[in-house]
Design an enzyme around this catalytic site. Structure first.
Site, PDB file in Angstrom:
ATOM      1  N   TYR A 168      -2.138  -0.483  10.600  1.00 43.38           N
ATOM      2  CA  TYR A 168      -2.174  -0.819   9.177  1.00 43.38           C
ATOM      3  C   TYR A 168      -0.913  -0.338   8.467  1.00 43.38           C
ATOM      4  O   TYR A 168      -0.268  -1.087   7.717  1.00 43.38           O
ATOM      5  CB  TYR A 168      -3.415  -0.182   8.547  1.00 43.38           C
ATOM      6  CG  TYR A 168      -3.590  -0.481   7.069  1.00 43.38           C
ATOM      7  CD1 TYR A 168      -4.077  -1.706   6.635  1.00 43.38           C
ATOM      8  CD2 TYR A 168      -3.283   0.479   6.108  1.00 43.38           C
ATOM      9  CE1 TYR A 168      -4.251  -1.966   5.281  1.00 43.38           C
ATOM     10  CE2 TYR A 168      -3.455   0.226   4.761  1.00 43.38           C
ATOM     11  CZ  TYR A 168      -3.942  -1.006   4.350  1.00 43.38           C
ATOM     12  OH  TYR A 168      -4.114  -1.255   3.006  1.00 43.38           O
ATOM     13  N   SER A 215       0.841  -1.193   0.000  1.00 46.28           N
ATOM     14  CA  SER A 215       0.000   0.000   0.000  1.00 46.28           C
ATOM     15  C   SER A 215       0.877   1.244   0.000  1.00 46.28           C
ATOM     16  O   SER A 215       2.020   1.215   0.486  1.00 46.28           O
ATOM     17  CB  SER A 215      -0.905   0.024   1.237  1.00 46.28           C
ATOM     18  OG  SER A 215      -1.548   1.280   1.385  1.00 46.28           O
TER      19      SER A 215
END
Length: 702
Positions: free
Chosen positions: A592, A579
């Site tokens: 995250y 990501s």
């Protein structure tokens, strides 16, 4: 003989109501008959045999009635035959070709002349069997390769057995390669023997016919049923089946599967020395009966008889020594390397002693079919369908050998005849006309999170380039598998359950991949979830689940997959879907973002370690993929909207607006990034990061 509708060895599938709907359309009834015959593998295999009908059409030039034959075109399959797959030719012009025929030495030149007999110039290309149908007087003809008939056709005493079963109602033609002369021979034997119901072609197959589609269908079923019943009555009478059992079957199904999984990647790697191959495994009871028998070595060495069998299975299979296969893994690998090399040398010697001055260059010398007593049969070919069909054809060959040995003595094709079929110039021309392989043909991709928005898009992008795909996930498995197979074919995809936190579950999912396709080449770690919370609200459970699924999951899947890649010795690719958050620090994202950063660095570490194995490891960094993505189905979207002080509905525009390109990022965009890492476009790239985020300056790697 009276017609019968009760069959034990073939399937009677004719539906009177369906046929009534097609009444008056002879071509439609011919296609219906063809599809029914092709639906029963006891009658003919995939793409095996051909069917025809002769009808009256209006000549578009003269406006006069003309007899036209509709026949399965080259390369078609009667089980799925449609009008578009048929050739249609003027019957009188086919007969006129007799004036042009110059003899066996000039057989191949006749094929080009078939095009001058076409009724519809845009129809499918006529096959080499066209004159075998066109020169016979019957309205409806079936030419099939049923195991029971070929067992008789490939028997030393085949003609005598034929007379014992059918008397004078069937005729025999000795083995001859298909072509115009064989058509002339069929025409001659029918003229000289009025009242025949069919002809057996020695070592090849069956011709039957009728005045209507239904008559031809029933005649075909009856002849095959009678042959199968004769064989059934004789199994074990003359001698034990395949000479009796040499090796007792000691492994159960689970143990056979375990043995197959352990060796299949090694076999695949060795079989791929010429081009990348895909595999098929079967432990069908018929296969086990053959490979465990006394006659295995003798019969396997003789090869197959029917040309359709031979073209798909090669001159002969590779037979493994079960004692050698029980050694430690390193010794088994060495043994297999030796056996493959011996097979290649033997195949090369066969080519050299049988080739002609104008023969095509020697093809891939590796075996297609591999037999392991006690375990089963493996087949390797350029794609999964071809590998599966090769295994089906060799199973048919086993049935043929079983039947022939029960009533007589099996005879394979003479070696020169086999070579002349395999290296037939017309067959070579057909191979040259085939489309070039796609960039990922012969490769297997294993995609975790494969049923989600991004994961499924990756599966589709890789399938479009010719790969086979395993979509590994927790849910939507049946739905995804059906959808992918509907788009790309039934042999293209497998959906399998996986828990990326369990090494056992991962191992089982990869074992299914091996059994389905032979191994794996591309690993895409796409499984994931998202939790967006500020530090004060992030629980230890949040931290654990994110780092377990994203980091530990990527580690465990990669570790298990690399073991398979190393067995194959074909290199490979690992692509990790991380990501933009692994590079850019944002609010309310500590767990995250940390996990994504760990994924990124693990990718670099693996790239550094696996380079000597020719295994490339790269990372794709998406950002804000909203449409179809699983991570936006939960609380993540609300959390990100809260972090930015906007509504969930405004998120797509917000993310697009903040990019340099002002574009929304789609799942398909991520899929294309994966594709370029694995399709050869970036073959010398490893340890790299490709951002697919619309352009976020803070995420620039350099």
């Amino acid at each position: 003989m009276e017609k019968t509708l009760t069959f034990q060895h073939v399937s009677y599938l004719w539906d009177e109501a369906k046929a009534a709907e097609l009444a008056g359309d002879e071509v439609a009834l011919f296609l219906y008959r063809s599809n029914l015959l092709g639906a029963d593998l006891r009658l003919t295999n995939y793409a095996g045999g051909n069917t025809s009908c002769k009808i009256t059409e209006t000549d578009p030039v003269t406006g006069q009635p003309a007899e036209v034959m509709w026949v399965k075109g080259s390369g078609g399959d009667i089980g799925t035959l449609k009008r578009s797959g048929c050739a249609n030719l003027y019957v009188d012009k086919l007969h006129a070709l007799k004036n042009r025929y110059r003899g066996l030495e000039f057989e191949d030149e006749m094929v080009a002349l078939f095009d001058h007999c076409l009724f519809d110039p845009k129809c499918a290309a006529p096959s080499i069997d066209t004159p075998l149908h066109g020169l016979l007087p019957f309205k409806h003809i079936d030419h099939l390769h049923p195991d029971a008939l070929i067992a008789i056709a490939a028997s030393k005493d085949g003609e005598q057995i034929m007379k014992e079963i059918w008397g004078d109602t069937m005729a025999w033609l000795p083995w001859q390669r298909p072509g115009f002369d064989l058509g002339l021979q069929l025409e001659k034997v029918v003229k000289e023997n009025p009242g025949l119901r069919g002809v057996i072609l020695g070592g090849h197959g069956l011709f039957t016919w009728g005045d209507t589609s239904y008559d031809s269908y029933i005649n075909t079923l009856e002849v095959i049923e009678q042959a199968a019943s004769y064989l059934e009555a004789n199994y074990g009478k003359r001698r034990p089946v395949f000479g009796g059992v040499k090796r007792e079957q000691t492994l159960d199904a689970a143990q056979r599967r375990q043995q197959a999984v352990g060796v299949m990647p090694v076999l695949r790697g060795l079989a791929s020395s010429h081009r990348r191959m895909l595999g098929h495994y079967t432990d069908d009871a018929r296969v086990l009966e053959f490979v465990n028998s006394h006659d295995l070595d003798r019969l396997a060495q003789q090869g197959t008889s029917c040309p359709d069998h031979f073209l798909r299975t090669k001159i002969r299979p590779l037979v493994l020594d079960p004692a050698q296969m029980q050694q430690p893994a390193a010794a088994v690998h060495e043994y297999l390397q030796e056996r493959f090399e011996a097979y290649r040398q033997d195949y090369t010697a066969y080519y050299e002693r049988r080739k002609h001055a104008n023969s095509p260059a020697r093809r891939d010398p590796n075996p297609v079919v591999i037999l392991w007593p006690g375990v089963g049969m493996f087949a390797f070919a350029k794609d999964k369908q071809t590998a599966r069909v090769a295994a089906e054809f060799y199973t048919n060959a086993i049935n043929v050998m079983k039947g022939a040995e029960a009533v007589s003595e099996y005879q394979g094709l003479p070696e020169q005849e086999a070579f002349d079929i395999e290296y037939w110039l017309l067959e070579e021309a057909k191979l040259q006309r085939m489309p070039k392989p796609k960039s990922l043909s012969g490769k297997v991709a294993f995609v975790t999170g494969g049923t989600g928005g991004i994961g499924k898009a990756i599966c589709e992008a890789l399938l479009e380039q010719g790969a086979c795909v395993v979509a590994a996930d927790r849910d939507r498995l049946d739905e995804t598998q059906q959808d992918l197979r509907k788009q790309f074919g039934k042999d293209s995809a497998l959906a399998t359950s996986i828990d990326v936190l369990s090494a056992e579950h991962i191992g089982e999912s990869l074992r299914q991949s091996i059994l389905q396709f032979g191994g794996v080449d591309i690993i895409v770690n796409c499984a994931g979830l998202s939790i967006s919370k500020p530090l004060s609200e992030t629980t230890q459970a949040d931290w654990d689940i994110l780092n377990d699924v994203l980091v530990k999951g990527q580690f465990l899947v990669s570790q298990a997959a690399v073991e398979i890649l190393r067995q194959q010795q074909l290199g490979g690719d690992i692509v990790n879907i991380a990501s933009k958050n692994g590079l850019v620090a944002g609010p309310n994202n500590v767990a995250y973002g940390t996990a994504k950063a760990a994924q990124l660095h693990m990718s670099r570490l693996l790239a550094a370690e696996l380079g000597p194995d020719k295994i490339r490891v790269n990372t794709v960094n998406p950002d804000a993929v909203l449409r179809g993505s699983k991570i936006w189905e939960g609380d993540w979207a609300a959390g990100r909207a809260k972090a930015y002080g906007i509504s969930v509905e405004d998120l797509p525009a917000h993310y697009a607006k903040r990019t340099l390109l002002g574009e929304e990022v789609l799942a398909e965009d991520i899929a294309q990034a994966v594709r370029v890492f694995v399709d050869g476009s970036l073959a010398k790239s490893t340890g790299n990061v490709l951002n697919v985020d619309g352009g976020v300056a803070m995420a620039f790697v350099r």
